[in-house]
Design an enzyme around this catalytic site. Structure first.
Site, PDB file in Angstrom:
ATOM      1  N   GLY A  37      15.194  17.356 -58.877  1.00  0.00           N
ATOM      2  CA  GLY A  37      14.648  16.694 -57.730  1.00  0.00           C
ATOM      3  C   GLY A  37      13.387  16.227 -57.920  1.00  0.00           C
ATOM      4  N   GLU A  38      12.694  16.652 -58.033  1.00  0.00           N
ATOM      5  CA  GLU A  38      11.284  16.567 -58.480  1.00  0.00           C
ATOM      6  C   GLU A  38      10.333  15.472 -59.095  1.00  0.00           C
ATOM      7  OE1 GLU A  38      11.113  20.179 -56.142  1.00  0.00           O
ATOM      8  OE2 GLU A  38      12.404  19.378 -57.537  1.00  0.00           O
ATOM      9  N   SER A  39      11.312  15.575 -59.951  1.00  0.00           N
ATOM     10  CA  SER A  39      10.814  15.034 -61.405  1.00  0.00           C
ATOM     11  C   SER A  39      11.787  13.576 -61.290  1.00  0.00           C
ATOM     12  CB  SER A  39      11.659  15.632 -62.727  1.00  0.00           C
ATOM     13  OG  SER A  39      12.958  16.368 -62.589  1.00  0.00           O
TER      14      SER A  39
END
Length: 445
Positions: A62-64
């Site tokens: 999700g973050e990347s």
């Protein structure tokens, strides 16, 4: 440096001796890539490119993926720039291998041992370090500070639980947070918690900027999509996206009557496709007829009108399945400790979503969607089946929700401009040099 941080550094230095064995044990359980374990020990798998390098770190998928619009914008605006992206999970590495543009390279993040951090930073020596959300490691941050490398925290997400835990090590966390030259919080709750930790003079705090609200629609593959449309022709398609253990059986049994009596097809796209065989066994034990996408060439796995569930155990095709779906169920919300997944992935493609009760990772985004009528929250299995049947019986209401979802996703387009404007002063060539800072201090005096 506080006593707590010094004790932590000493413990991690000793831990480094046993880290390789632990990594091999994790690799045996498919939690590490056995071919790239050296990267976790700080040993680079690729050479450092010439010229300026920005390092972005996000712990998982999700973050990347939320950083991809920023990465693309940076590379478009600065032709001489290269970007290093680090994550800690094998799934994120596999997806990024398909999604990262040229001049961007992925590596696994080093363990937070002084030895691994030293090797990592000595090799890559980024001109700027950008952390996404909240994956903060003391030795890594200390190593950046020792080398004079500016670090930023964007789309910062600090939950109430995390903030409460920080109170036990308040001085240590304050010292780590104050080392960030800029912090862009993800939501108002994170903003207030960070200000509480930093104190009244939280000069590095910027405006709210949630990276997960920006981004291009997930990619399509028209040829694959059209082939699947032909296979699914005439059937209502329900997508359960990014499922976790127990959710596949939970969702399938909630939709049991719909699948067996109306001819609808459930597509299950697990968050971790490596679980596909176990998922299939569970579903078949419940009496469902399952076709598996990774085995499409087999006669047994070509979906027919008798197939209840299509197991989409591939990576990089979620955009295809969102586009095919008449109805989307966002998983990660029907089991504990996941906290939901990004509903805007569906909304950008004009799909409203049904979700379960566990949404703590996405509270702010979901609340906007609930208020607008672009998402539906259910509290249990029976309610999920009842709502799904109601939407099938009232297609006009579902289409209205789809239109609202897409409009809401488009409203978030300005977030990228906000992030880029606040990053600009820190980019290589723009950031003040030590001499510039001393001149500024002298002028101020």
């Amino acid at each position: 440096m506080t006593l707590m941080l010094r004790l932590y550094a000493a413990a991690m230095q000793a831990f480094h001796a046993i880290a390789p064995n632990l990594l091999w044990h994790r690799a045996a359980r498919n939690k590490e890539d056995p071919a790239r374990l050296n990267e976790r020990l700080g040993i680079a798998g690729k050479p450092r490119p010439e010229g300026p390098l920005i390092w972005l770190h996000g712990v998982s998928v999700g973050e990347s993926l939320s950083a991809l619009p920023v990465i693309n914008q940076l590379l478009n605006d600065h032709p001489d720039l290269h970007i290093l992206v680090t994550t800690a999970t094998t799934t994120s590495a596999e997806i990024l291998s398909q999604r990262l543009p040229e001049r961007a390279v992925h590596q696994y993040a080093p363990l937070d041992t002084p030895q691994a951090v030293t090797k990592f930073l000595d090799h890559w020596h980024p001109d700027l370090a950008v952390f996404i959300e909240s994956d903060l490691w003391p030795n890594l941050l200390k190593g950046l500070d020792q080398r004079g490398i500016t670090r930023l925290l964007i789309s910062a997400r600090i939950t109430a639980k995390t903030h409460q835990g920080w109170q036990n090590i308040r001085r240590s966390m304050q010292s780590l947070l104050k080392g960030f030259a800029l912090i862009l919080p993800q939501d108002s709750g994170s903003d207030q918690r960070l200000i509480d930790m930093l104190g009244a003079e939280a000069e590095q705090m910027g405006p709210l900027a949630n990276l997960k609200t920006i981004g291009a629609p997930l990619p399509d593959d028209a040829q694959k999509r059209e082939a699947l449309e032909a296979l699914f022709a005439g059937r209502t398609v329900i997508l359960a996206a990014s499922t976790h253990p127990t959710e596949e059986a939970y969702i399938a049994t909630a939709l049991d009557d719909i699948l067996r009596q109306t001819g609808a097809l459930l597509i299950i796209a697990p968050r971790h496709p490596v679980r596909a065989e176990a998922i299939r066994l569970d579903l078949e034990a419940l009496g469902f007829r399952v076709a598996q996408r990774s085995k499409l060439g087999s006669k047994l796995d070509s979906p027919t009108t008798e197939t209840h569930i299509y197991l989409a155990d591939t990576l990089g095709e979620l955009g295809v399945f969102f586009r095919l779906a008449d109805m989307v169920i966002m998983a990660g919300s029907f089991s504990e400790k996941i906290g939901g997944h990004n509903p805007l992935e569906a909304a950008r493609l004009g799909k409203a979503v049904i979700t379960g009760p566990d949404l703590y990772n996405w509270d702010a985004v979901y609340q906007q969607m609930f208020d607008a009528g672009a998402a539906f929250r259910v509290g249990g299995r029976q309610e999920l089946g009842f709502l799904a049947q109601g939407l099938i019986d009232n297609p006009a209401a579902l289409l209205d929700a789809h239109r609202i979802a897409q409009a809401l996703a488009q409203r978030e387009a300005g977030t990228l401009d906000t992030v880029m404007a606040h990053l600009k002063p820190f980019l290589p060539g723009n950031a003040p040099t030590p001499d510039d800072k001393s001149h500024e201090a002298a002028d101020a005096a």
